[in-house]
Write a protein that holds these residues in place. Sequence first.
Motif, PDB file in Angstrom:
ATOM      1  N   VAL A 190      -9.811  -1.796   1.928  1.00  0.00           N
ATOM      2  CA  VAL A 190      -8.944  -2.830   1.342  1.00  0.00           C
ATOM      3  C   VAL A 190      -8.559  -3.859   2.413  1.00  0.00           C
ATOM      4  O   VAL A 190      -8.640  -5.072   2.195  1.00  0.00           O
ATOM      5  CB  VAL A 190      -7.682  -2.186   0.730  1.00  0.00           C
ATOM      6  CG1 VAL A 190      -6.674  -3.251   0.332  1.00  0.00           C
ATOM      7  CG2 VAL A 190      -8.063  -1.312  -0.469  1.00  0.00           C
TER       8      VAL A 190
ATOM      9  N   VAL B  39      -9.294   3.277  -6.836  1.00  0.00           N
ATOM     10  CA  VAL B  39      -8.056   2.517  -6.581  1.00  0.00           C
ATOM     11  C   VAL B  39      -8.326   1.418  -5.555  1.00  0.00           C
ATOM     12  O   VAL B  39      -7.907   0.263  -5.723  1.00  0.00           O
ATOM     13  CB  VAL B  39      -6.938   3.457  -6.085  1.00  0.00           C
ATOM     14  CG1 VAL B  39      -5.731   2.658  -5.585  1.00  0.00           C
ATOM     15  CG2 VAL B  39      -6.507   4.407  -7.205  1.00  0.00           C
ATOM     16  N   ALA B  40      -9.060   1.745  -4.498  1.00  0.00           N
ATOM     17  CA  ALA B  40      -9.385   0.744  -3.476  1.00  0.00           C
ATOM     18  C   ALA B  40     -10.302  -0.331  -4.055  1.00  0.00           C
ATOM     19  O   ALA B  40     -10.108  -1.526  -3.825  1.00  0.00           O
ATOM     20  CB  ALA B  40     -10.036   1.417  -2.272  1.00  0.00           C
TER      21      ALA B  40
ATOM     22  N   ARG C 250      -1.237  -4.137 -10.205  1.00  0.00           N
ATOM     23  CA  ARG C 250      -1.165  -2.773  -9.708  1.00  0.00           C
ATOM     24  C   ARG C 250      -2.511  -2.080  -9.846  1.00  0.00           C
ATOM     25  O   ARG C 250      -3.156  -2.169 -10.889  1.00  0.00           O
ATOM     26  CB  ARG C 250      -0.148  -1.975 -10.525  1.00  0.00           C
ATOM     27  CG  ARG C 250      -0.138  -0.488 -10.232  1.00  0.00           C
ATOM     28  CD  ARG C 250       0.775   0.263 -11.192  1.00  0.00           C
ATOM     29  NE  ARG C 250       0.269   0.295 -12.557  1.00  0.00           N
ATOM     30  CZ  ARG C 250      -0.605   1.194 -13.011  1.00  0.00           C
ATOM     31  NH1 ARG C 250      -1.070   2.124 -12.212  1.00  0.00           N
ATOM     32  NH2 ARG C 250      -1.012   1.156 -14.263  1.00  0.00           N
ATOM     33  N   SER C 251      -2.899  -1.405  -8.777  1.00  0.00           N
ATOM     34  CA  SER C 251      -4.029  -0.492  -8.851  1.00  0.00           C
ATOM     35  C   SER C 251      -3.536   0.868  -8.390  1.00  0.00           C
ATOM     36  O   SER C 251      -3.050   1.009  -7.275  1.00  0.00           O
ATOM     37  CB  SER C 251      -5.169  -0.984  -7.952  1.00  0.00           C
ATOM     38  OG  SER C 251      -6.220  -0.041  -7.933  1.00  0.00           O
TER      39      SER C 251
ATOM     40  N   CYS D 162      -1.151  -1.243  -4.311  1.00  0.00           N
ATOM     41  CA  CYS D 162      -2.323  -0.362  -4.234  1.00  0.00           C
ATOM     42  C   CYS D 162      -1.804   1.036  -3.937  1.00  0.00           C
ATOM     43  O   CYS D 162      -1.381   1.314  -2.812  1.00  0.00           O
ATOM     44  CB  CYS D 162      -3.262  -0.861  -3.134  1.00  0.00           C
ATOM     45  SG  CYS D 162      -4.562   0.302  -2.671  1.00  0.00           S
TER      46      CYS D 162
ATOM     47  N   THR E  82      -8.359  -2.701  -6.139  1.00  0.00           N
ATOM     48  CA  THR E  82      -7.531  -3.563  -5.286  1.00  0.00           C
ATOM     49  C   THR E  82      -8.379  -4.681  -4.689  1.00  0.00           C
ATOM     50  O   THR E  82      -7.955  -5.848  -4.638  1.00  0.00           O
ATOM     51  CB  THR E  82      -6.883  -2.729  -4.167  1.00  0.00           C
ATOM     52  OG1 THR E  82      -6.183  -1.629  -4.757  1.00  0.00           O
ATOM     53  CG2 THR E  82      -5.911  -3.569  -3.359  1.00  0.00           C
TER      54      THR E  82
ATOM     55  N   LEU F 184       0.840  -1.198   0.000  1.00  0.00           N
ATOM     56  CA  LEU F 184       0.000   0.000   0.000  1.00  0.00           C
ATOM     57  C   LEU F 184       0.876   1.248   0.000  1.00  0.00           C
ATOM     58  O   LEU F 184       1.804   1.360   0.802  1.00  0.00           O
ATOM     59  CB  LEU F 184      -0.884   0.007   1.256  1.00  0.00           C
ATOM     60  CG  LEU F 184      -1.767  -1.225   1.473  1.00  0.00           C
ATOM     61  CD1 LEU F 184      -2.145  -1.343   2.955  1.00  0.00           C
ATOM     62  CD2 LEU F 184      -3.016  -1.148   0.611  1.00  0.00           C
TER      63      LEU F 184
ATOM     64  N   SER G   8      -5.914   6.077 -11.281  1.00  0.00           N
ATOM     65  CA  SER G   8      -5.946   6.927 -10.098  1.00  0.00           C
ATOM     66  C   SER G   8      -6.238   8.377 -10.471  1.00  0.00           C
ATOM     67  O   SER G   8      -6.639   9.166  -9.633  1.00  0.00           O
ATOM     68  CB  SER G   8      -4.619   6.847  -9.360  1.00  0.00           C
ATOM     69  OG  SER G   8      -3.607   7.459 -10.112  1.00  0.00           O
TER      70      SER G   8
END
Length: 508
Positions: free
Chosen positions: A330, A226-227, A148-149, A246, A230, A57, A172
Motif C-alpha cells: 500500500v 484489503v491491500a 474503507r477497505s 485500510c 486500498t 492503516l 476482510s
Amino acid sequence: MSSQEKNFSTSRRSFLTAAAAATVSTALPASGEASAQAHGKAPAVQSRKRPLNVLFLMSDDMRPELASYNSRFHTHSPNIDALGAKGVRFDRNYCQFPLCNPSRASLMSGHPPHLTRVLGNRDDLRKLHPDWTTLPQLFRQNGYTALRSGKIFHGGIDDPEAWSIFDGSTESLHMTQEARPMNLPHALIPKPDGSVPPLPTDAQAAHSDQIFVLDGNGEGAGDYVVADRTIQYLRQCKDKPFFIGCGFSKPHSPPTAPQRFFDMYDPARLTLPPDFAAWPTVPDGFPKAAIRPRNADLFIGRGASESEAKEVIRAYLASISWVDWNLGRVLAELDSLGLRDNTVVVFVADHGYQLGEKGKWSKAGSLFEGGTRVPLIIHAPDAHGNGRPSLRVVESLDIYRTVAELCGLEVPEQIEGKSLMPLLHNPGAAWDRPAYSIWSEDGKTVHGTAIRTEQWRYAEFGKDAANGAMLFDVHADPMELKNLAEDARHKDTRDRLSKLIAAYSYPV
Ligand SMILES: [Ca+2]
C-alpha cells in the motif's frame, strides 16, 4: 449515482472549503520556526496547494511485537519499521479498552469507552449516538472522499455515516484462496488441580486451535485483498482529497499467513515469557480479577504445551509479517502515485494481546501492558519531529483530534483526547498526561480501570479496588511479574494513582 453513494464525486465547493482550511492552519512549523514559536512569535504558515490526504492503516490484535519496538522475537516488520523511522513512532501508546469494538468505537469517535457506552462487541456506536461525528465522517463532511477497505469499525457494525460509499461489505473476512488449516496437536495438559478436562468440542474452541497457511503471497485471501482494494482506492482518489481507511484483520486469530512468512521463524528458537503457564494462572500476590479464568481467542478450554505455545507465537509473528508485507504494498503505491508528501499516514492497532503471559492467549480482560499497549506511528509531511521516536505516554483517543488538526479540520465540540501535534513537532516535549484503559466483563458496567504513567502501571478492579489492585514499576519490571499494590513502600504512589482513577469518571 446510486443511492448508496454519497459525495463520492467531491464537489468543487467542498474541495475548495477543505483546501482553504488546510492552507490556513495545518502546517507544523518548518525547520527553524520552532524557536520563533518558543519565543512567542507565530510560526510562519506554510501554504499548500492541496489539502492533506489521510491514509489510516489499522491492524487487528497487534501488540507492538515489531523489530522497531524491540521485539524479543526479532519480528520481520521492515515496512512498519520504515514508516516509523520516517514519521514519529510512539513507543508508549495505549488503547482505551482491550477488545475490538469498544476500542475502535472510542478511537473513531474521539470519546472514551465509558462515554461511548460501547463496552462489548455487539454495541452499535451509531445507534447509541446518532448525532456524533466519527473521524472519517468529519473528513467526508469537509469534502473528502472517505473510503474503507477492511476492518476499521468493528466487523458487522460499520458506521453508515462514515464513508462516501457504504456497502456494509466485510471483504476482510472473505477468502477466495483455499487456506490450509494446520491443526495443532491436542496435548492433554492437566489443569493446575491435576484434573484433565475433556477436549473442547464447541465450534469456537475448535476454530481457535487452527492456524491457516496460504500459498504464494496469499493472493485472493483476507489482508491481501484489503491491500489490493486500498491500492485501487488510492489510484481512484489520487487527484482529490481522501481519507482512506485500510484495516487489516491479522494477526487476529486464527493466525493466518503464507508459508514463506512462517519460514521466517524457527519455533525452537522462540522463547516463552518467564510467567508462561499452561493455563490462565493468577500469580501469587495478584488479584483474581486480573486474570480471566478462560481464554477467549486461542487455547480455549485447554492447556497449552510449551511446543504448542511456540507454534502459536510463530504463527502470530508470521501473521504480523504478512500484514507488514501487505502494508508495504500500500505504501509503495502511495509513493508511486507521488502522494506521500501530501498524505498523513497513520498506523495503529486496536489493542494488544497476551502471548502466553500468565497463561493467557487473548486480549480480553487484560489491563496489562500486553493487552493495552499498541503501536502508533504518525507520518505527517513537514512534521519537525519526523524520524524520532516519542517515549511520552499517549492514548489512541488522541488520534482523532490530531489527525483532524493536521488536516485543518475543525474538531467537533466534546471530542476528548489531546492533539499530539506538540509531540509530532518535538517527540521529547514535556507531557504529563497518563493513559487510561478500562475493562467490562458484562458489557454494561466497568470492572477494571488501569492508569499508565511513564513509570507506573496501576489498575483497580471493582469500585474502590474492592476486588483488588495491581501496581507495577514498568521500568524495573517490564514483564509485570511483581505486584507492588500492597507494598507499603509504594503507598504514596498507589494513593496518587488511585485518586486519578477515581477522578476518571465512569459508571460502576
Ligand atoms: Ca481486535
